[in-house]
Design a protein around this motif. Sequence first.
Motif, PDB file in Angstrom:
ATOM      1  N   THR A 173       0.778  -1.197  -0.056  1.00 35.54           N
ATOM      2  CA  THR A 173      -0.238   0.239  -0.018  1.00 35.54           C
ATOM      3  C   THR A 173       0.938   1.120  -0.026  1.00 35.54           C
ATOM      4  O   THR A 173       0.554   2.192  -0.521  1.00 35.54           O
ATOM      5  CB  THR A 173      -0.953   0.013   1.187  1.00 35.54           C
ATOM      6  OG1 THR A 173      -1.785  -1.150   1.066  1.00 35.54           O
ATOM      7  CG2 THR A 173      -1.815   1.214   1.309  1.00 35.54           C
ATOM      8  N   ARG A 174       2.002   1.263   0.714  1.00 37.82           N
ATOM      9  CA  ARG A 174       2.876   2.489   1.024  1.00 37.82           C
ATOM     10  C   ARG A 174       3.432   2.803  -0.262  1.00 37.82           C
ATOM     11  O   ARG A 174       3.381   4.011  -0.915  1.00 37.82           O
ATOM     12  CB  ARG A 174       4.135   2.062   1.907  1.00 37.82           C
ATOM     13  CG  ARG A 174       4.852   3.468   2.050  1.00 37.82           C
ATOM     14  CD  ARG A 174       6.124   2.863   3.002  1.00 37.82           C
ATOM     15  NE  ARG A 174       6.782   2.045   2.256  1.00 37.82           N
ATOM     16  CZ  ARG A 174       7.058   0.828   2.715  1.00 37.82           C
ATOM     17  NH1 ARG A 174       6.076   0.315   3.706  1.00 37.82           N
ATOM     18  NH2 ARG A 174       7.947   0.037   2.144  1.00 37.82           N
ATOM     19  N   ILE A 177       0.773   4.055  -3.133  1.00 34.12           N
ATOM     20  CA  ILE A 177       0.567   5.524  -2.910  1.00 34.12           C
ATOM     21  C   ILE A 177       1.855   6.404  -3.450  1.00 34.12           C
ATOM     22  O   ILE A 177       1.340   7.332  -4.015  1.00 34.12           O
ATOM     23  CB  ILE A 177       0.406   5.801  -1.083  1.00 34.12           C
ATOM     24  CG1 ILE A 177      -0.769   5.136  -0.857  1.00 34.12           C
ATOM     25  CG2 ILE A 177       0.341   7.250  -0.898  1.00 34.12           C
ATOM     26  CD1 ILE A 177      -1.024   5.511   0.785  1.00 34.12           C
ATOM     27  N   TYR A 239      -1.317   9.453   5.043  1.00 35.39           N
ATOM     28  CA  TYR A 239      -0.737   8.065   5.290  1.00 35.39           C
ATOM     29  C   TYR A 239       0.518   8.025   6.338  1.00 35.39           C
ATOM     30  O   TYR A 239       0.433   7.059   7.113  1.00 35.39           O
ATOM     31  CB  TYR A 239      -0.235   7.545   3.951  1.00 35.39           C
ATOM     32  CG  TYR A 239       0.058   6.179   4.104  1.00 35.39           C
ATOM     33  CD1 TYR A 239      -0.685   5.138   4.220  1.00 35.39           C
ATOM     34  CD2 TYR A 239       1.475   5.898   4.037  1.00 35.39           C
ATOM     35  CE1 TYR A 239      -0.369   3.905   4.139  1.00 35.39           C
ATOM     36  CE2 TYR A 239       1.899   4.312   4.190  1.00 35.39           C
ATOM     37  CZ  TYR A 239       0.887   3.403   4.174  1.00 35.39           C
ATOM     38  OH  TYR A 239       1.193   2.266   4.380  1.00 35.39           O
ATOM     39  N   THR A 242      -1.031   8.284   9.732  1.00 37.18           N
ATOM     40  CA  THR A 242      -1.645   7.436  10.097  1.00 37.18           C
ATOM     41  C   THR A 242      -0.749   6.053  10.335  1.00 37.18           C
ATOM     42  O   THR A 242      -1.219   5.327  11.719  1.00 37.18           O
ATOM     43  CB  THR A 242      -2.643   6.453   8.773  1.00 37.18           C
ATOM     44  OG1 THR A 242      -3.577   7.566   8.414  1.00 37.18           O
ATOM     45  CG2 THR A 242      -3.490   5.519   9.177  1.00 37.18           C
ATOM     46  N   ASP A 251      -3.758  -2.651   5.166  1.00 42.16           N
ATOM     47  CA  ASP A 251      -4.151  -1.561   5.041  1.00 42.16           C
ATOM     48  C   ASP A 251      -4.750  -1.440   3.685  1.00 42.16           C
ATOM     49  O   ASP A 251      -4.902  -0.346   3.103  1.00 42.16           O
ATOM     50  CB  ASP A 251      -3.251  -0.740   5.404  1.00 42.16           C
ATOM     51  CG  ASP A 251      -1.956  -0.948   4.503  1.00 42.16           C
ATOM     52  OD1 ASP A 251      -1.830  -1.830   4.057  1.00 42.16           O
ATOM     53  OD2 ASP A 251      -1.052  -0.053   4.875  1.00 42.16           O
ATOM     54  N   TYR A 254      -7.766   0.822   2.675  1.00 44.86           N
ATOM     55  CA  TYR A 254      -7.847   2.148   2.666  1.00 44.86           C
ATOM     56  C   TYR A 254      -7.276   3.019   1.343  1.00 44.86           C
ATOM     57  O   TYR A 254      -7.479   4.111   1.099  1.00 44.86           O
ATOM     58  CB  TYR A 254      -6.706   2.579   3.870  1.00 44.86           C
ATOM     59  CG  TYR A 254      -7.180   2.263   5.126  1.00 44.86           C
ATOM     60  CD1 TYR A 254      -7.820   3.261   5.810  1.00 44.86           C
ATOM     61  CD2 TYR A 254      -6.904   1.192   5.945  1.00 44.86           C
ATOM     62  CE1 TYR A 254      -8.412   3.045   7.180  1.00 44.86           C
ATOM     63  CE2 TYR A 254      -7.162   0.839   7.167  1.00 44.86           C
ATOM     64  CZ  TYR A 254      -8.110   1.957   7.860  1.00 44.86           C
ATOM     65  OH  TYR A 254      -8.577   1.487   9.270  1.00 44.86           O
ATOM     66  N   TYR A 258      -7.951   6.610  -0.488  1.00 46.31           N
ATOM     67  CA  TYR A 258      -6.939   7.602  -0.980  1.00 46.31           C
ATOM     68  C   TYR A 258      -6.894   8.021  -2.300  1.00 46.31           C
ATOM     69  O   TYR A 258      -6.574   9.020  -2.663  1.00 46.31           O
ATOM     70  CB  TYR A 258      -5.357   6.771  -0.540  1.00 46.31           C
ATOM     71  CG  TYR A 258      -5.049   6.739   0.974  1.00 46.31           C
ATOM     72  CD1 TYR A 258      -5.483   7.670   1.885  1.00 46.31           C
ATOM     73  CD2 TYR A 258      -4.451   5.533   1.363  1.00 46.31           C
ATOM     74  CE1 TYR A 258      -5.178   7.521   3.156  1.00 46.31           C
ATOM     75  CE2 TYR A 258      -4.207   5.299   2.661  1.00 46.31           C
ATOM     76  CZ  TYR A 258      -4.465   6.508   3.545  1.00 46.31           C
ATOM     77  OH  TYR A 258      -4.186   6.105   4.862  1.00 46.31           O
TER      78      TYR A 258
END
Length: 424
Positions: A173-174, A177, A239, A242, A251, A254, A258
């Motif tokens: 996820t990181r 993004i 993020y 969070t 995650d 989410y 985003y």
Amino acid sequence: MGGPWQPPGTCVLLVLLLALPMLRVRATHPDCSVVLYFQKQEAECLEIIRSESQTPAPPGQQGCLTEWDGVSCWSALPVGQSRAVACPDILHVFKKSKVLIRRNCTESGWSFPSPPYYNACELEAIGSDNDTEAKKGYFVTMKVLYTCGYSTSLAALFLAIGIFSCFRKLHCTRNSIHIHFFTSFILRGAAVFIKDAVLFSDESVDHCTMSTVNCKAAITFFQYSVLANFYWLLVEGMYLQTLLLLTFTSDKRYIWWYILIGWGVPMLTVCVWVVTRLQYDNHGCWDDYTSLYWWVIKAPILLAIFVNFLIFLNVTRMLAQKIRSPDISKNYKQQYMRLTKSTLLLIPLFGVHYVVFALFPEHIGVDARLYFELVLGSYQGFLVALLYCFLNGEVQAEIKRNWGKWQSSMESNVFNLVTQDFTA
């Protein structure tokens, strides 16, 4: 009745030629504000003249008809009377003056303006011809710098996206993004080049009256890319906050929120802006920042900037608390120190310097604004790729692992070939 004095079109041209070198620094086409001002005044005056022509004058009454002289509109007057007007009210072009220009209505028509416009209406200080040439050279240098900056950023961002996409262990996820964030910078850089190509490629085109579908589409795409860039900046800040507030194992759910914030909010904003411009202010290329409808774009950007600024302060506070906490081991403190250093590097990414300029009118600190927004802003994408990808220890470890794996594979292939030749 017509007068012997002809409308001084050259007077307006002289005003524009003197004013343009100073006005070019205010916006994309700030000099157009002068042209649009006179066009609006002329249109209103011509409407009055058209209305008067449809209403016959009373028999026996002589006078001067309403006239547009290229600078001011002179309303109809009976013979023997006079009318006075002030200098055109254009900020940063004419100095505030209490002098009134008068014209008399005589039997032969309107008299000459007294005093003449060039005596009554004093221009703001705009510098000499040498200053104008220096300004021209300054802007040429500025364009070269931001062109190099955006080109460097685009190359780095494409490479970073390729790295995150190719290595399966980097899929999370990181980094997803980060990829969206990189894409917003790519769109912004591409939008700058497209806008320059559409609006400035042909020097013979009158940009102030230019109102084509292509130029409006280029400006719309540019505004969307800027909005998306700011809102993905906001997503990165959300993020990071969070991660410091919550610890969760999965995650992925989410990411859609985003994406909705990063791409959806800018799309909705731009759609509202386009509909508003089409309905109420459909003139030019929509690149005039003097329009009230510009706030449809500006307000969401300012909102994202200020929220990011608050997030930055909150993240810094949380990191400071964690570092000072005695319950945290030395290894964790070192980790938080690394996060603190990264956060300090994120200051330009969070748009903190934009907050300073957002508090002042656009004509204040023009040189500094241009330098930050064009030159330093053009290298922002490169800094993002450097920080999130090229200097990322996880990325470096994965690249080294795959490089070693590739080298071992090549050595194995060479050994097999040599063995085959030996046994043949």
